[in-house]
Design a protein around this motif. Structure first.
Motif, PDB file in Angstrom:
ATOM      1  N   ARG A 149       0.981   2.890 -13.018  1.00 34.67           N
ATOM      2  CA  ARG A 149       1.300   3.315 -14.445  1.00 34.67           C
ATOM      3  C   ARG A 149       0.899   4.842 -14.230  1.00 34.67           C
ATOM      4  O   ARG A 149      -0.056   5.258 -13.884  1.00 34.67           O
ATOM      5  CB  ARG A 149       0.516   2.706 -15.361  1.00 34.67           C
ATOM      6  CG  ARG A 149       0.802   3.211 -16.884  1.00 34.67           C
ATOM      7  CD  ARG A 149      -0.005   2.472 -17.848  1.00 34.67           C
ATOM      8  NE  ARG A 149      -1.308   2.426 -17.482  1.00 34.67           N
ATOM      9  CZ  ARG A 149      -2.090   1.224 -17.987  1.00 34.67           C
ATOM     10  NH1 ARG A 149      -1.817   0.460 -18.882  1.00 34.67           N
ATOM     11  NH2 ARG A 149      -3.567   1.042 -17.556  1.00 34.67           N
ATOM     12  N   LYS A 152       6.162   3.137 -15.465  1.00 34.88           N
ATOM     13  CA  LYS A 152       5.520   2.155 -14.907  1.00 34.88           C
ATOM     14  C   LYS A 152       6.445   1.117 -13.812  1.00 34.88           C
ATOM     15  O   LYS A 152       7.513   1.148 -14.302  1.00 34.88           O
ATOM     16  CB  LYS A 152       4.761   1.268 -15.500  1.00 34.88           C
ATOM     17  CG  LYS A 152       5.257   0.472 -16.732  1.00 34.88           C
ATOM     18  CD  LYS A 152       4.247  -0.323 -17.968  1.00 34.88           C
ATOM     19  CE  LYS A 152       5.093  -0.881 -18.976  1.00 34.88           C
ATOM     20  NZ  LYS A 152       4.126  -1.431 -19.764  1.00 34.88           N
ATOM     21  N   GLY A 153       5.726   0.422 -13.001  1.00 33.92           N
ATOM     22  CA  GLY A 153       6.758  -0.224 -12.199  1.00 33.92           C
ATOM     23  C   GLY A 153       5.716  -0.859 -10.947  1.00 33.92           C
ATOM     24  O   GLY A 153       4.576  -0.896 -10.922  1.00 33.92           O
ATOM     25  N   GLU A 154       6.589  -1.061  -9.963  1.00 37.04           N
ATOM     26  CA  GLU A 154       6.021  -1.623  -8.673  1.00 37.04           C
ATOM     27  C   GLU A 154       6.500  -0.832  -7.386  1.00 37.04           C
ATOM     28  O   GLU A 154       7.858  -0.099  -7.641  1.00 37.04           O
ATOM     29  CB  GLU A 154       6.458  -2.895  -8.301  1.00 37.04           C
ATOM     30  CG  GLU A 154       5.747  -3.984  -9.429  1.00 37.04           C
ATOM     31  CD  GLU A 154       6.022  -5.416  -9.133  1.00 37.04           C
ATOM     32  OE1 GLU A 154       6.853  -5.798  -8.046  1.00 37.04           O
ATOM     33  OE2 GLU A 154       5.606  -6.451  -9.587  1.00 37.04           O
ATOM     34  N   CYS A 155       5.788  -0.439  -6.632  1.00 33.96           N
ATOM     35  CA  CYS A 155       6.209   0.317  -5.354  1.00 33.96           C
ATOM     36  C   CYS A 155       5.538  -0.254  -4.318  1.00 33.96           C
ATOM     37  O   CYS A 155       4.350  -1.271  -4.263  1.00 33.96           O
ATOM     38  CB  CYS A 155       5.889   1.888  -5.378  1.00 33.96           C
ATOM     39  SG  CYS A 155       4.131   1.976  -5.774  1.00 33.96           S
ATOM     40  N   TYR A 210       2.607   0.195  -1.646  1.00 35.07           N
ATOM     41  CA  TYR A 210       1.405   0.997  -1.730  1.00 35.07           C
ATOM     42  C   TYR A 210       1.165   1.610  -0.401  1.00 35.07           C
ATOM     43  O   TYR A 210       0.822   0.741   0.608  1.00 35.07           O
ATOM     44  CB  TYR A 210       0.243   0.190  -2.171  1.00 35.07           C
ATOM     45  CG  TYR A 210      -0.746   0.827  -2.530  1.00 35.07           C
ATOM     46  CD1 TYR A 210      -1.097   2.154  -3.400  1.00 35.07           C
ATOM     47  CD2 TYR A 210      -2.007   0.690  -1.594  1.00 35.07           C
ATOM     48  CE1 TYR A 210      -2.110   3.044  -3.404  1.00 35.07           C
ATOM     49  CE2 TYR A 210      -3.193   1.784  -1.584  1.00 35.07           C
ATOM     50  CZ  TYR A 210      -3.096   2.643  -2.533  1.00 35.07           C
ATOM     51  OH  TYR A 210      -4.327   3.510  -2.693  1.00 35.07           O
ATOM     52  N   ALA A 253       2.396  -3.019  -4.966  1.00 39.74           N
ATOM     53  CA  ALA A 253       1.492  -2.489  -6.080  1.00 39.74           C
ATOM     54  C   ALA A 253       2.056  -2.317  -7.435  1.00 39.74           C
ATOM     55  O   ALA A 253       3.165  -1.698  -7.248  1.00 39.74           O
ATOM     56  CB  ALA A 253       0.579  -1.376  -5.617  1.00 39.74           C
ATOM     57  N   LYS A 254       1.290  -2.428  -8.503  1.00 33.99           N
ATOM     58  CA  LYS A 254       1.803  -2.045  -9.687  1.00 33.99           C
ATOM     59  C   LYS A 254       1.526  -0.667  -9.819  1.00 33.99           C
ATOM     60  O   LYS A 254       0.270  -0.325  -9.444  1.00 33.99           O
ATOM     61  CB  LYS A 254       1.490  -3.023 -10.711  1.00 33.99           C
ATOM     62  CG  LYS A 254       2.233  -4.385 -10.856  1.00 33.99           C
ATOM     63  CD  LYS A 254       1.724  -4.919 -11.540  1.00 33.99           C
ATOM     64  CE  LYS A 254       2.355  -6.560 -11.668  1.00 33.99           C
ATOM     65  NZ  LYS A 254       2.366  -7.328 -12.858  1.00 33.99           N
ATOM     66  N   PHE A 260      -3.077   2.785  -9.636  1.00 35.94           N
ATOM     67  CA  PHE A 260      -2.539   1.780  -8.933  1.00 35.94           C
ATOM     68  C   PHE A 260      -3.047   0.511  -9.010  1.00 35.94           C
ATOM     69  O   PHE A 260      -4.398   0.633  -9.200  1.00 35.94           O
ATOM     70  CB  PHE A 260      -2.250   2.016  -7.372  1.00 35.94           C
ATOM     71  CG  PHE A 260      -1.295   3.110  -7.144  1.00 35.94           C
ATOM     72  CD1 PHE A 260       0.088   2.760  -6.870  1.00 35.94           C
ATOM     73  CD2 PHE A 260      -1.511   4.483  -6.902  1.00 35.94           C
ATOM     74  CE1 PHE A 260       0.957   3.581  -6.678  1.00 35.94           C
ATOM     75  CE2 PHE A 260      -0.698   5.296  -6.758  1.00 35.94           C
ATOM     76  CZ  PHE A 260       0.591   5.291  -6.412  1.00 35.94           C
TER      77      PHE A 260
END
Length: 62
Positions: free
Chosen positions: A5, A12-15, A17, A2-3, A34
């Motif tokens: 912010r 911000k980034g991706e992780c 979820y 998931a992106k 998310f």
């Protein structure tokens, strides 16, 4: 994946979820948004979205 912010740390980034976690993966703030790909959305969310579409179609038929 998931992106995200964060409004607190401005990162911000991706992780990965996890539906149970509602905080920034970097700073832990709850001021985070998310964005999931539709394929990763839980079935309950998809069902709710589908029912909203059905309600709109029924109103347009009136």
């Amino acid at each position: 994946m998931a992106k995200f912010r964060c409004g607190a740390c401005r990162r911000k980034g991706e992780c990965e979820y996890d539906g149970g976690r509602h905080g920034c993966p970097i700073c832990g703030s709850s001021d985070v948004v998310f964005a999931l790909a539709i394929e990763e959305a839980p079935d309950e969310v998809l069902a709710a979205l589908n029912s909203l579409g059905s309600d709109d179609e029924a109103r347009n038929e009136d």
